[in-house]
Design a protein around this motif. Structure first.
Motif, PDB file in Angstrom:
ATOM      1  N   ALA A  75       0.840  -1.193   0.000  1.00  9.76           N
ATOM      2  CA  ALA A  75       0.000   0.000   0.000  1.00  9.76           C
ATOM      3  C   ALA A  75       0.878   1.248   0.000  1.00  9.76           C
ATOM      4  O   ALA A  75       0.563   2.242  -0.641  1.00  9.76           O
ATOM      5  CB  ALA A  75      -0.924  -0.013   1.210  1.00  9.76           C
TER       6      ALA A  75
ATOM      7  N   TYR B 283       0.973   4.539  -2.590  1.00 13.12           N
ATOM      8  CA  TYR B 283       0.998   5.934  -2.134  1.00 13.12           C
ATOM      9  C   TYR B 283       2.119   6.692  -2.843  1.00 13.12           C
ATOM     10  O   TYR B 283       1.909   7.797  -3.345  1.00 13.12           O
ATOM     11  CB  TYR B 283       1.185   5.989  -0.615  1.00 13.12           C
TER      12      TYR B 283
ATOM     13  N   ASP C 210      -7.495  -4.322  -4.001  1.00 12.04           N
ATOM     14  CA  ASP C 210      -8.613  -4.022  -3.104  1.00 12.04           C
ATOM     15  C   ASP C 210      -8.771  -2.512  -2.949  1.00 12.04           C
ATOM     16  O   ASP C 210      -7.973  -1.726  -3.467  1.00 12.04           O
ATOM     17  CB  ASP C 210      -8.417  -4.690  -1.742  1.00 12.04           C
TER      18      ASP C 210
ATOM     19  N   GLU D  63      -8.295  -0.714  -0.359  1.00 13.71           N
ATOM     20  CA  GLU D  63      -7.233  -0.083   0.425  1.00 13.71           C
ATOM     21  C   GLU D  63      -6.094   0.394  -0.477  1.00 13.71           C
ATOM     22  O   GLU D  63      -5.582   1.508  -0.318  1.00 13.71           O
ATOM     23  CB  GLU D  63      -6.692  -1.048   1.472  1.00 13.71           C
ATOM     24  N   GLU D  64      -5.698  -0.448  -1.427  1.00 17.48           N
ATOM     25  CA  GLU D  64      -4.646  -0.035  -2.366  1.00 17.48           C
ATOM     26  C   GLU D  64      -5.100   1.170  -3.192  1.00 17.48           C
ATOM     27  O   GLU D  64      -4.332   2.117  -3.407  1.00 17.48           O
ATOM     28  CB  GLU D  64      -4.277  -1.187  -3.295  1.00 17.48           C
TER      29      GLU D  64
ATOM     30  N   ALA E  13      -7.300   3.436  -2.324  1.00 16.45           N
ATOM     31  CA  ALA E  13      -7.320   4.606  -1.441  1.00 16.45           C
ATOM     32  C   ALA E  13      -5.919   5.147  -1.201  1.00 16.45           C
ATOM     33  O   ALA E  13      -5.717   6.369  -1.152  1.00 16.45           O
ATOM     34  CB  ALA E  13      -7.989   4.246  -0.117  1.00 16.45           C
ATOM     35  N   GLU E  14      -4.937   4.272  -1.047  1.00 13.11           N
ATOM     36  CA  GLU E  14      -3.554   4.717  -0.848  1.00 13.11           C
ATOM     37  C   GLU E  14      -3.044   5.476  -2.072  1.00 13.11           C
ATOM     38  O   GLU E  14      -2.364   6.492  -1.951  1.00 13.11           O
ATOM     39  CB  GLU E  14      -2.640   3.536  -0.531  1.00 13.11           C
TER      40      GLU E  14
ATOM     41  N   ASP F 273      -4.731   8.872  -2.076  1.00  9.72           N
ATOM     42  CA  ASP F 273      -4.099   9.705  -1.040  1.00  9.72           C
ATOM     43  C   ASP F 273      -2.764  10.263  -1.529  1.00  9.72           C
ATOM     44  O   ASP F 273      -2.438  11.431  -1.295  1.00  9.72           O
ATOM     45  CB  ASP F 273      -3.877   8.914   0.246  1.00  9.72           C
TER      46      ASP F 273
END
Length: 85
Positions: free
Chosen positions: A7, A11, A37, A39-40, A42-43, A46
């Motif tokens: 992740a 970022y 997923d 989370e990846e 979203a990172e 971000d």
């Protein structure tokens, strides 16, 4: 995780893309299937946001488009439009 990336790697990828787009204006794109997923994903988002803001630019719009190009793998492409200030 996709291509053994973490992740944090997503970022960093997003931040580099955000800095480049913030300096030049334009957009950042990534195919949704690049991420294993949410989370990846979203990172990455971000990181893009951090990169854009770090050079004084701003996010103008966020959208998704369907890839319909002949011969492509298809799927959704996330598009983040960036404006320089």
């Amino acid at each position: 995780m996709h291509n053994d990336w973490t992740a944090q790697s997503w970022y960093e990828v997003g931040k580099k893309q955000g800095v480049r787009a913030g300096r030049l204006g334009g957009e950042v794109q990534r195919r949704q299937y690049d991420f294993d997923d949410g989370e990846e994903n979203a990172e990455w988002i971000d990181g893009v946001l951090e990169g854009v803001l770090s050079v004084g630019a701003r996010i103008a719009a966020v959208t998704r488009v369907q890839d319909l190009m002949k011969g492509s793998k298809g799927g959704l492409i996330q598009v983040i439009k960036v404006e320089r200030r």
